[in-house]
Design an enzyme around this catalytic site. Sequence first.
Site, PDB file in Angstrom:
ATOM      1  N   CYS A 109       0.834  -1.204   0.000  1.00  4.29           N
ATOM      2  CA  CYS A 109       0.000   0.000   0.000  1.00  4.29           C
ATOM      3  C   CYS A 109       0.877   1.266   0.000  1.00  4.29           C
ATOM      4  O   CYS A 109       1.531   1.554  -0.990  1.00  4.29           O
ATOM      5  CB  CYS A 109      -0.989  -0.032   1.165  1.00  4.29           C
ATOM      6  SG  CYS A 109      -2.411   1.073   0.925  1.00  4.29           S
ATOM      7  N   HIS A 212      -3.643  -5.386   0.835  1.00  7.05           N
ATOM      8  CA  HIS A 212      -3.047  -5.750   2.120  1.00  7.05           C
ATOM      9  C   HIS A 212      -3.074  -7.264   2.321  1.00  7.05           C
ATOM     10  O   HIS A 212      -3.968  -7.794   2.989  1.00  7.05           O
ATOM     11  CB  HIS A 212      -3.790  -5.057   3.262  1.00  7.05           C
ATOM     12  CG  HIS A 212      -3.495  -3.597   3.375  1.00  7.05           C
ATOM     13  ND1 HIS A 212      -2.513  -3.093   4.204  1.00  7.05           N
ATOM     14  CD2 HIS A 212      -4.050  -2.532   2.742  1.00  7.05           C
ATOM     15  CE1 HIS A 212      -2.473  -1.779   4.093  1.00  7.05           C
ATOM     16  NE2 HIS A 212      -3.398  -1.419   3.209  1.00  7.05           N
ATOM     17  N   GLU A 214      -1.362  -8.981   4.275  1.00 11.34           N
ATOM     18  CA  GLU A 214      -1.218  -9.351   5.694  1.00 11.34           C
ATOM     19  C   GLU A 214      -2.581  -9.507   6.372  1.00 11.34           C
ATOM     20  O   GLU A 214      -2.719 -10.258   7.346  1.00 11.34           O
ATOM     21  CB  GLU A 214      -0.360  -8.311   6.428  1.00 11.34           C
ATOM     22  CG  GLU A 214      -1.045  -7.032   6.860  1.00 11.34           C
ATOM     23  CD  GLU A 214      -1.308  -6.041   5.739  1.00 11.34           C
ATOM     24  OE1 GLU A 214      -1.918  -4.994   6.004  1.00 11.34           O
ATOM     25  OE2 GLU A 214      -0.884  -6.320   4.594  1.00 11.34           O
TER      26      GLU A 214
END
Length: 249
Positions: A109, A212, A214
Amino acid sequence: MSVHIAIPEPTSSDSAYNQRSLPPYLAALHSAGVTPILVPLHERQDRVARLLHGAHGILLPGSGYDVDPQRYGEDRIPECGEADPGRTAVDELLLQDAFNLHKPILAICHGAQTLNVWRNGPLIQDLKTQVNHSPGRTVLDAHPVRISPGSRLAGLLPKDEQLSAHVNSSHHQAVRIPGDNLLISAISSDDGVIEAIELDSTDHFVVGVQWHPERTYTHSAFSRAIFSAFVQAAAVWQPRRIEASVGAP
């Protein structure tokens, strides 16, 4: 050998954002089998350099701030948020170290935007398209992306996902033009916004994604594959020999 990944604090002044956003990065790195090295944003440069000495790779996380448009030669528009000079300074140290020594980089990002600007590429300061690129942290499948054939990302897709994937999304800026020696490796299928970039290199793992992974590590095979490839590159990383780097671009 234990693999260590350096990751800076997401912001230098928003502790609530850090407390909310940092744990998923650390959890994904731990799940991928590596030890994170958290880099504080208020340390002296020599202290950051010592931390980097033990790192085999660099992860640049997201941030609640925007990249300063003056860094890519533009005036700030009203929709562009404030920059975070503390985060910028540490990111530049990490990027310089990683490119000097060919350490693997995963940029996410804001980190992907920083990577692009550091490589002399401009950003779109505020997206205005039919796609909602910032629907919120709880929306895990925000929109589809089309993966570029032959890219590193294409090689990480599950076999049943034929050059496409659904991703989450929490950004209002994006890469306008890829920076020096960076390639487009994914675009938003519905509006063409650049969603991922990677270095045009077979021996240096540098990948930046606007979404994202994660946050979706536990339920997305694609997200796990991104972290796994990054960690595998870090596990085999060796410092460049000085004579090999002389005259290198």
